[in-house]
Design a protein around this motif. Structure first.
Motif, PDB file in Angstrom:
ATOM      1  N   SER A 134       0.852  -1.192   0.000  1.00  0.00           N
ATOM      2  CA  SER A 134       0.000   0.000   0.000  1.00  0.00           C
ATOM      3  C   SER A 134       0.888   1.242   0.000  1.00  0.00           C
ATOM      4  CB  SER A 134      -0.949   0.022   1.198  1.00  0.00           C
ATOM      5  OG  SER A 134      -0.243   0.215   2.402  1.00  0.00           O
ATOM      6  N   ARG A 148      -3.781   0.607  -3.038  1.00  0.00           N
ATOM      7  CA  ARG A 148      -3.336  -0.778  -2.943  1.00  0.00           C
ATOM      8  C   ARG A 148      -3.837  -1.505  -4.184  1.00  0.00           C
ATOM      9  NH1 ARG A 148      -7.712  -3.731  -1.752  1.00  0.00           N
ATOM     10  NH2 ARG A 148      -9.412  -2.737  -0.648  1.00  0.00           N
ATOM     11  N   SER A 150      -5.835  -4.783  -5.842  1.00  0.00           N
ATOM     12  CA  SER A 150      -6.752  -5.897  -5.654  1.00  0.00           C
ATOM     13  C   SER A 150      -6.736  -6.631  -6.989  1.00  0.00           C
ATOM     14  CB  SER A 150      -8.153  -5.394  -5.318  1.00  0.00           C
ATOM     15  OG  SER A 150      -9.051  -6.479  -5.206  1.00  0.00           O
ATOM     16  N   GLY A 151      -5.907  -7.675  -7.067  1.00  0.00           N
ATOM     17  CA  GLY A 151      -5.656  -8.302  -8.363  1.00  0.00           C
ATOM     18  C   GLY A 151      -4.864  -7.326  -9.212  1.00  0.00           C
ATOM     19  N   THR A 153      -6.294  -4.457 -10.230  1.00  0.00           N
ATOM     20  CA  THR A 153      -7.005  -3.188 -10.094  1.00  0.00           C
ATOM     21  C   THR A 153      -6.425  -2.360  -8.958  1.00  0.00           C
ATOM     22  OG1 THR A 153      -9.029  -4.228 -10.898  1.00  0.00           O
ATOM     23  CG2 THR A 153      -9.287  -2.151  -9.711  1.00  0.00           C
ATOM     24  N   VAL A 155      -6.979   0.144  -6.104  1.00  0.00           N
ATOM     25  CA  VAL A 155      -8.087   0.548  -5.244  1.00  0.00           C
ATOM     26  C   VAL A 155      -7.575   1.659  -4.339  1.00  0.00           C
ATOM     27  CG1 VAL A 155      -9.690  -0.199  -3.438  1.00  0.00           C
ATOM     28  CG2 VAL A 155      -9.121  -1.754  -5.326  1.00  0.00           C
ATOM     29  N   THR A 157      -8.354   4.105  -1.072  1.00  0.00           N
ATOM     30  CA  THR A 157      -9.169   4.212   0.139  1.00  0.00           C
ATOM     31  C   THR A 157      -9.013   5.615   0.701  1.00  0.00           C
ATOM     32  OG1 THR A 157      -8.812   1.861   0.563  1.00  0.00           O
ATOM     33  CG2 THR A 157      -9.626   3.191   2.406  1.00  0.00           C
ATOM     34  N   ALA A 165     -12.511   1.733  -6.623  1.00  0.00           N
ATOM     35  CA  ALA A 165     -11.681   1.149  -7.677  1.00  0.00           C
ATOM     36  C   ALA A 165     -11.382   2.176  -8.763  1.00  0.00           C
ATOM     37  CB  ALA A 165     -12.385  -0.051  -8.300  1.00  0.00           C
TER      38      ALA A 165
END
Length: 188
Positions: A134, A148, A150-151, A153, A155, A157, A165
């Motif tokens: 991250s 970070r 996700s796979g 992608t 993302v 926050t 996303a």
């Protein structure tokens, strides 16, 4: 070589190139002069206006008085929520935010979606990997966003823990880059 022979030679060369499947193209007089090309490329605001999915964002940028800033030299990286992303907010949120008396709050939200400099998707992924999964980026509002993977992608926050996303990356403009998001970041 005479002009006639030069023209015949050029014609034969062109015929041979076409017959062999090669394509002849003219090189513009400004080729290699990237500053000229950059000036003709749309800026962040013009690009957002042309997508057909950022009408709410453009209206908010206008209401906040940020058109001139985001049309300026930058460079900026914008995490640009789509109209669908804005529609996920509670009813009446946008109508309230675009009122003149809420200009400061709206400006804070919009600048929370902007980072100074050109941050490509590759740059962001490199930062995420460098920092163990991250990376925190500081926005123009002074807020923090955490990126970070996700796979495949990215993302993002926000400060309140809402994950969004990035659905399209590296939309290049004359004064920065846009990453399209499926959510709206809200500071704190």
């Amino acid at each position: 070589m005479s002009k006639l022979k030069s023209l015949k030679a050029l014609g034969l060369a062109a015929t041979a190139a076409i017959a062999s499947g090669a394509v002849l193209t003219a090189v513009p007089a400004t080729a290699g002069h990237h500053k000229t090309a950059a000036k003709t490329q749309p800026n962040i605001v013009q690009t957002a206006m042309s997508t057909g999915v950022h009408e709410t964002l453009v209206a908010a940028v206008k209401a906040a008085g940020l058109v001139e800033t985001l049309s300026g030299p930058g460079p900026f990286t914008i995490f640009a929520p789509t109209d669908t992303a804005f529609a996920k907010l509670p009813d009446g949120t946008i109508a309230t935010l675009v009122k003149p008396e809420n200009k400061g709050q709206l400006t804070g939200i919009l600048t929370y979606h902007a980072v100074a400099g050109n941050v490509s998707a590759a740059d962001l992924v490199a930062l995420i990997n460098k920092h163990g999964g991250s990376a925190t980026v500081t926005t123009l509002s002074g807020g923090k966003l955490t990126a970070r993977l996700s796979g495949d992608t990215v993302v993002i926050t926000d400060a309140a823990g809402r994950a969004t996303a990035v659905t399209q990356t590296d939309v290049k403009t004359s004064n920065g880059v846009i990453h399209v998001t499926d959510g709206v970041f809200l500071p704190g």
